[in-house]
Design an enzyme around this catalytic site. Structure first.
Site, PDB file in Angstrom:
ATOM      1  N   CYS A 146       0.843  -1.201   0.000  1.00 15.96           N
ATOM      2  CA  CYS A 146       0.000   0.000   0.000  1.00 15.96           C
ATOM      3  C   CYS A 146       0.881   1.255   0.000  1.00 15.96           C
ATOM      4  O   CYS A 146       1.484   1.572  -1.018  1.00 15.96           O
ATOM      5  CB  CYS A 146      -0.986  -0.048   1.156  1.00 15.96           C
ATOM      6  SG  CYS A 146      -2.496   0.843   0.772  1.00 15.96           S
TER       7      CYS A 146
ATOM      8  N   HIS B 290      -3.568  -5.265   0.623  1.00 21.25           N
ATOM      9  CA  HIS B 290      -2.988  -5.795   1.865  1.00 21.25           C
ATOM     10  C   HIS B 290      -3.013  -7.319   1.876  1.00 21.25           C
ATOM     11  O   HIS B 290      -3.932  -7.921   2.434  1.00 21.25           O
ATOM     12  CB  HIS B 290      -3.758  -5.243   3.071  1.00 21.25           C
ATOM     13  CG  HIS B 290      -3.532  -3.783   3.281  1.00 21.25           C
ATOM     14  ND1 HIS B 290      -2.448  -3.304   3.984  1.00 21.25           N
ATOM     15  CD2 HIS B 290      -4.213  -2.700   2.856  1.00 21.25           C
ATOM     16  CE1 HIS B 290      -2.482  -1.979   3.993  1.00 21.25           C
ATOM     17  NE2 HIS B 290      -3.541  -1.590   3.309  1.00 21.25           N
TER      18      HIS B 290
ATOM     19  N   GLU C  61      -1.342  -9.306   3.593  1.00 17.86           N
ATOM     20  CA  GLU C  61      -1.174  -9.868   4.944  1.00 17.86           C
ATOM     21  C   GLU C  61      -2.509 -10.266   5.572  1.00 17.86           C
ATOM     22  O   GLU C  61      -2.560 -11.128   6.436  1.00 17.86           O
ATOM     23  CB  GLU C  61      -0.431  -8.867   5.847  1.00 17.86           C
ATOM     24  CG  GLU C  61      -1.189  -7.613   6.278  1.00 17.86           C
ATOM     25  CD  GLU C  61      -1.126  -6.455   5.280  1.00 17.86           C
ATOM     26  OE1 GLU C  61      -0.803  -6.713   4.093  1.00 17.86           O
ATOM     27  OE2 GLU C  61      -1.412  -5.313   5.680  1.00 17.86           O
TER      28      GLU C  61
HETATM   29  N1  GLN Z   1      -2.150   6.612   2.779  1.00 16.25           N
HETATM   30  C1  GLN Z   1      -2.200   5.860   1.588  1.00 16.25           C
HETATM   31  C2  GLN Z   1      -3.533   5.969   0.889  1.00 16.25           C
HETATM   32  O1  GLN Z   1      -4.508   6.345   1.486  1.00 16.25           O
HETATM   33  C3  GLN Z   1      -1.850   4.410   1.844  1.00 16.25           C
HETATM   34  C4  GLN Z   1      -2.854   3.717   2.686  1.00 16.25           C
HETATM   35  C5  GLN Z   1      -2.342   2.420   3.250  1.00 16.25           C
HETATM   36  O2  GLN Z   1      -1.156   2.182   3.267  1.00 16.25           O
HETATM   37  N2  GLN Z   1      -3.234   1.582   3.759  1.00 16.25           N
HETATM   38  O3  GLN Z   1      -3.642   5.667  -0.287  1.00 16.25           O
END
Ligand code: GLN
Length: 547
Positions: free
Chosen positions: A380, A519, A521
């Protein structure tokens, strides 16, 4: 109709209710039953989406896009049952539903009260999916006696009372503190905690007693007598070296048997514990160790990256190696050379996060990994920072950055290679967001499909060209920079089905460098390690053999 197990806690918080619930779920499955686990949280936030990771730990996201308590992550990791939005509820959500109904006039001029309106709302929640499984395990957050927890305790009391008898049981977790001065385990706090439960009309059927020392038979008998529980239903819970020992450990001390006895299920089907024996065998018989740096911004609280820590462990289990993860604060690299801190590691993971603090350090960690050929997994925010790094250092876009940080600062400072997405496709409909939407509602949340480029590294790792993973972010890599970045060796190897949203990037000319917008994970299990984590650890093992 499902049978319900209500899991409550007393004496102190952090007793491991979530783990006990998850382990019980796994044991009931091992005996051939189907289960679903739920968490009822007394806090007033509508969901944990806007709570600080420092305060509340990780936010666990479900396939259907709910931001939930991290305990749902344990539930999934132990049972493999994908959690749903309807498996987590808070007082805030319950009250907000009740107030919404009141405004709509649903209660026809009645005075709205905790009993019956709030308790009815809780009971309606408990009944969702009642027909689908053999056992519904519902954990109540907090400890008995907390003011905000009272409506939940009252609701489960009513619920059990209204069901046919023998369909609901109560399992209560307590602590037996050890007094070293007298060399004794004390049972009084447990007695008081059960008294507190009984005062609100709940009599526990099973008592799980956390203790650092073995509980003597005499004390077990005493607890049984004073708390009005059968001696076999007083279950000791000792400290474990790994959480994954919990199913076998709880089975040895008779937890699943006590629960089935409380329901009068006899004879109990014999459990098949092969899955958990294999998990423990992999943990206990790991050879060697790889060291992985997790370079993030919430490194002060381990729970903030709970699922990442677990997924790394699973990745190690896939190859029978121990993974030692060290949490490194990315802000350090804004002052100091990353090499001095990162050279000792076999791989680098940059996890998700929100806000600008620490992100320049992540960019430097990504640069270090790319230039030194160290395996890199960016998740992310970690993917976004890897893209920014390539844009700045290889594509000559010195001012490349994310719109997120400009929004935060209130001024335009960067060329936004990562931008705020306001409209996208989910399945067969379009989702639209306005900047003025409430904070919790502006993210791309839940499961989305990604199409992988045949022949790419990720396609090989997944052994598939279409995958589904969970998202939680507002910002996206801008597709308009694709050609420019690909020309520098950063391949966009995973895309949304409409080809508009970059989901995965990888450096082809690198031993292992992958960034994912989702994600992974969240979907890893000890008995089914996530392919990305398993392969990332494999790459780390290779590096460890070279040094
Ligand atoms: N802050 C970033 C976004 O909103 C990444 C979010 C995250 O890592 N879950 O796109």
């Amino acid at each position: 109709m499902a049978r319900y197990v209500f899991i409550t806690g007393g004496v102190v918080s952090s007793l491991g209710k979530g783990l006990a619930s998850a382990a019980l779920g796994a044991l009931l499955q091992a005996r051939g039953f189907t289960v679903r686990l739920r968490k009822l949280d007394p806090y007033l936030n509508v969901d944990p989406g806007t709570m600080s990771p420092f305060e509340h730990g990780e936010v666990f996201v479900t396939d259907d896009g709910a931001e939930t308590d991290l305990d749902l992550g344990h539930y999934e990791r132990f049972t493999g049952v994908s959690a749903r939005a309807t498996d987590s509820v808070s007082s805030g959500r319950i009250y907000s539903n009740v107030l919404e109904k009141e405004r709509r006039g649903d209660y026809l001029g009645k005075t709205i009260q905790v009993i019956p309106h709030v308790t009815n709302e809780i009971k309606d929640f408990l009944r969702i999916g009642d027909e689908e499984v053999d056992f519904m395990l519902c954990e109540i957050g907090g400890t008995v006696g907390d003011i905000e927890g009272l409506p939940f305790f009252e609701a489960i009391r009513q619920f059990a009372h209204e069901r046919p008898s023998g369909q609901c049981i109560f399992m209560h977790l307590t602590l037996l503190p050890y007094l070293s001065a007298s060399g004794e385990l004390k049972t009084k706090p447990t007695q008081h905690s059960v008294k507190e439960l009984r005062a609100i009309g709940i009599a526990p059927d099973v008592l799980v007693c956390r203790s650092e020392k073995p509980i003597p038979e005499t004390e077990r008998a005493k607890i049984a007598l004073f708390c009005n529980v059968r001696p076999e239903a007083v279950i000791p819970a000792y400290d474990l070296t790994s959480i994954y020992e919990a199913p076998l450990a709880y089975h040895r001390v008779g937890l699943d048997q006590a629960v089935l006895d409380a329901f009068g299920i006899s004879p109990a089907p014999r459990p098949d514990l092969t899955r958990w024996k294999d998990v423990i065998d992999r943990l206990d018989n790991a050879e060697g160790e790889v060291r992985i740096a997790v370079v993030g911004k919430y490194t002060r609280l381990e729970d903030a990256y709970k699922s990442i820590a677990e997924a790394l462990t699973h990745g190690g289990m896939a190859h029978r190696v121990r993974v030692r993860a060290d949490w490194v604060d990315s802000e350090i690299f804004e002052r100091e050379d990353p090499a001095a801190h990162l050279e000792e590691f076999h791989a680098i993971l940059v996890p998700g996060g929100f806000g600008e603090r620490g992100t320049e350090g992540m960019v430097r960690a990504a640069q270090f990994a790319r230039e030194r050929g160290v395996p890199y997994l960016g998740i992310c925010l970690g993917m976004q920072m890897a893209v920014i790094e390539t844009a700045r250092n290889l594509a000559g876009m010195k001012d490349a950055g994310s719109e997120e940080f400009d929004h935060e600062a209130g001024e335009r400072r960067f060329t936004p290679v990562v931008y705020h997405l306001k409209e996208w496709v989910q399945g067969n409909h379009t989702v639209r967001r306005k900047a003025s939407d409430a904070k919790g509602g502006t993210m791309r949340l839940g499961a989305y499909t990604a199409m992988l480029t045949p022949g790419s590294k990720v396609a090989e790792v997944y052994g598939a060209t279409s995958i589904e993973e969970r998202h939680r972010h507002r910002y996206e890599v801008d597709i308009r920079y694709r050609d420019r970045l690909e020309a520098c060796g950063l391949a966009f190897s995973g895309m949304s089905p409409d080809g508009r949203l970059p989901e995965i990037v990888e450096v082809a000319d690198h031993p292992w460098f992958i960034g994912v917008q989702f994600h992974p994970e969240l979907k890893s299990k000890p008995f089914a390690p996530h392919p990305l984590f398993a392969d990332f650890v494999r790459a780390a093992v290779e590096v460890s053999r070279l040094v």
